[in-house]
Design an enzyme around this catalytic site. Structure first.
Site, PDB file in Angstrom:
ATOM      1  N   SER A   1       0.922  -1.054  -0.029  1.00 38.62           N
ATOM      2  CA  SER A   1      -0.163  -0.173  -0.021  1.00 38.62           C
ATOM      3  C   SER A   1       0.900   1.354  -0.140  1.00 38.62           C
ATOM      4  O   SER A   1       2.134   1.156   0.191  1.00 38.62           O
ATOM      5  CB  SER A   1      -0.931   0.009   1.250  1.00 38.62           C
ATOM      6  OG  SER A   1      -0.190   0.091   2.502  1.00 38.62           O
ATOM      7  N   GLY A   2       0.439   2.305  -0.350  1.00 35.67           N
ATOM      8  CA  GLY A   2       0.938   3.734  -0.083  1.00 35.67           C
ATOM      9  C   GLY A   2       2.120   3.858  -0.804  1.00 35.67           C
ATOM     10  O   GLY A   2       2.276   3.508  -2.121  1.00 35.67           O
ATOM     11  N   ILE A   3       3.319   4.475  -0.363  1.00 33.50           N
ATOM     12  CA  ILE A   3       4.247   4.676  -1.085  1.00 33.50           C
ATOM     13  C   ILE A   3       5.228   3.721  -1.580  1.00 33.50           C
ATOM     14  O   ILE A   3       5.616   3.397  -2.708  1.00 33.50           O
ATOM     15  CB  ILE A   3       5.285   5.580  -0.109  1.00 33.50           C
ATOM     16  CG1 ILE A   3       4.710   7.092  -0.023  1.00 33.50           C
ATOM     17  CG2 ILE A   3       6.582   5.916  -0.790  1.00 33.50           C
ATOM     18  CD1 ILE A   3       5.363   7.866   1.107  1.00 33.50           C
TER      19      ILE A   3
ATOM     20  N   ASP B   1       6.632  -9.908   9.151  1.00 34.84           N
ATOM     21  CA  ASP B   1       6.567  -8.996   9.935  1.00 34.84           C
ATOM     22  C   ASP B   1       7.608  -8.288  10.474  1.00 34.84           C
ATOM     23  O   ASP B   1       8.438  -8.638  11.221  1.00 34.84           O
ATOM     24  CB  ASP B   1       5.620  -9.443  11.137  1.00 34.84           C
ATOM     25  CG  ASP B   1       5.103  -8.171  12.139  1.00 34.84           C
ATOM     26  OD1 ASP B   1       5.619  -7.260  11.958  1.00 34.84           O
ATOM     27  OD2 ASP B   1       4.441  -8.707  13.027  1.00 34.84           O
TER      28      ASP B   1
ATOM     29  N   TYR C   1       7.307   8.635  16.447  1.00 30.41           N
ATOM     30  CA  TYR C   1       7.566   8.771  15.039  1.00 30.41           C
ATOM     31  C   TYR C   1       8.493   9.582  14.495  1.00 30.41           C
ATOM     32  O   TYR C   1       9.500   8.884  13.725  1.00 30.41           O
ATOM     33  CB  TYR C   1       6.215   9.004  14.466  1.00 30.41           C
ATOM     34  CG  TYR C   1       6.323   8.879  13.151  1.00 30.41           C
ATOM     35  CD1 TYR C   1       5.931   7.525  12.315  1.00 30.41           C
ATOM     36  CD2 TYR C   1       6.383   9.722  12.104  1.00 30.41           C
ATOM     37  CE1 TYR C   1       5.893   7.410  11.011  1.00 30.41           C
ATOM     38  CE2 TYR C   1       6.260   9.862  10.841  1.00 30.41           C
ATOM     39  CZ  TYR C   1       6.069   8.548  10.315  1.00 30.41           C
ATOM     40  OH  TYR C   1       5.956   8.248   8.738  1.00 30.41           O
TER      41      TYR C   1
ATOM     42  N   LYS D   1      12.162   8.767  12.469  1.00 36.70           N
ATOM     43  CA  LYS D   1      12.459   9.125  11.078  1.00 36.70           C
ATOM     44  C   LYS D   1      13.841   9.958  11.149  1.00 36.70           C
ATOM     45  O   LYS D   1      14.526  10.070  10.345  1.00 36.70           O
ATOM     46  CB  LYS D   1      11.286   9.831  10.627  1.00 36.70           C
ATOM     47  CG  LYS D   1      10.015   9.115  10.340  1.00 36.70           C
ATOM     48  CD  LYS D   1      10.344   7.917   9.346  1.00 36.70           C
ATOM     49  CE  LYS D   1       9.071   7.146   9.141  1.00 36.70           C
ATOM     50  NZ  LYS D   1       9.413   5.926   8.267  1.00 36.70           N
TER      51      LYS D   1
ATOM     52  N   THR E   1      -2.296   8.190   1.358  1.00 34.26           N
ATOM     53  CA  THR E   1      -2.051   7.139   1.427  1.00 34.26           C
ATOM     54  C   THR E   1      -3.147   6.488   2.641  1.00 34.26           C
ATOM     55  O   THR E   1      -3.907   7.134   2.958  1.00 34.26           O
ATOM     56  CB  THR E   1      -0.496   6.390   2.072  1.00 34.26           C
ATOM     57  OG1 THR E   1      -0.536   6.965   3.555  1.00 34.26           O
ATOM     58  CG2 THR E   1       0.551   7.074   1.133  1.00 34.26           C
TER      59      THR E   1
END
Length: 267
Positions: free
Chosen positions: A20-22, A68, A161, A165, A196
């Site tokens: 999914s997403g990016i 995972d 988060y 990053k 997303t």
């Protein structure tokens, strides 16, 4: 596994969080560019469907590797594929895209959830980069794109988060110089708000005005263009480049106050 014939002349890319997403946008773009793929995520159904579509539409090889990445034991198969592919083709391009966010403040988040967040956002990036880089350097070619975030430049409010990053960005910048001496590129991709499933999974509405939001395809296009230019840091969009520059200039105390006032950094 899904495959097509005549794979000898094609490069191979491994994409984590490919369902999914990016990550999905990277997989689709790289298949269009003629890459064979190793698709990594937790959702086998989505991965199998994506692999079948890319084989049918693009005629590339697409292998599925269910893992995972929050579990160091379960991600060893991905590390093995990168470090010692055996009879399979070596990975020429690693896209460390898988990410993990939590909706609550640090003190309200269970320790095991924080640990899982750390393992995906930091531990997996470190482990997979370490697995891939030696072989790339021996071959004198290859590239690693570590998907970070503009959030890593700014202090969050009670969240891990952005801290994770920030590590990913700094790690990529730290490795880029020595890797380049062996013909290998390492780049941190730091997008801002991207359309997303990210916020939906957190049960959050998309914050900010619409013009702050980019499509995942745009983010990937900018990233691959920056990678081809040899850039170490890719920040799609003038507005987010401006945020990055401001974060280097504005006193950190003021940045922290602004972050606290806006509630930026959840997740």
């Amino acid at each position: 596994m899904a495959a097509s014939s005549d794979t000898a002349s094609r490069p191979t890319a491994l994409v984590t969080g490919a369902s999914s997403g990016i990550g999905l946008a990277f997989a689709e773009r790289l298949a269009a560019d003629g890459y064979d793929l190793v698709l990594v995520a937790r959702d086998r159904g989505r991965l199998d469907a994506l692999a079948a579509r890319l084989v049918a539409d693009r005629g590339v090889r697409a292998d599925v590797l269910v893992a995972d990445l929050s579990d160091p034991v379960r991600r060893r198969a991905v590390e093995q594929r990168l470090a010692d592919p055996g009879e399979a083709a070596p990975v020429d391009l690693l896209i460390n895209n898988a990410g993990y966010a939590t909706p609550g403040d640090f003190v309200d988040t269970p320790p095991e959830v924080l640990t899982a967040n750390l393992e995906v956002n930091v531990g997996a990036v470190l482990a997979l980069t370490r697995a891939a880089l030696p072989g790339m350097q021996r071959r004198g070619a290859g590239a690693i794109v570590n998907v970070s975030s503009v959030a890593g430049f700014l202090p969050g409010r009670g969240s891990v988060y952005g801290a994770g990053k920030a590590y990913v960005t700094t790690l990529s910048q730290s490795l880029a110089g020595s890797a380049a001496q062996h013909g290998v590129r390492v780049m941190a991709l730091c997008p801002g708000f991207t359309r997303t499933e990210f916020h939906e999974r957190l049960g959050q509405e998309r914050p900010g005005p619409a013009w702050l939001w980019f499509d995942a395809d745009r983010v990937v296009d900018d990233a691959l263009a920056d990678l081809a230019r040899g850039r170490v840091l890719s920040i799609p969009g003038a507005v987010y480049k401006g945020i990055y520059v401001a974060s280097r200039i504005v006193p950190m105390g003021l940045v922290r106050k602004l972050a606290a006032a806006t509630g930026r950094g959840r997740g």
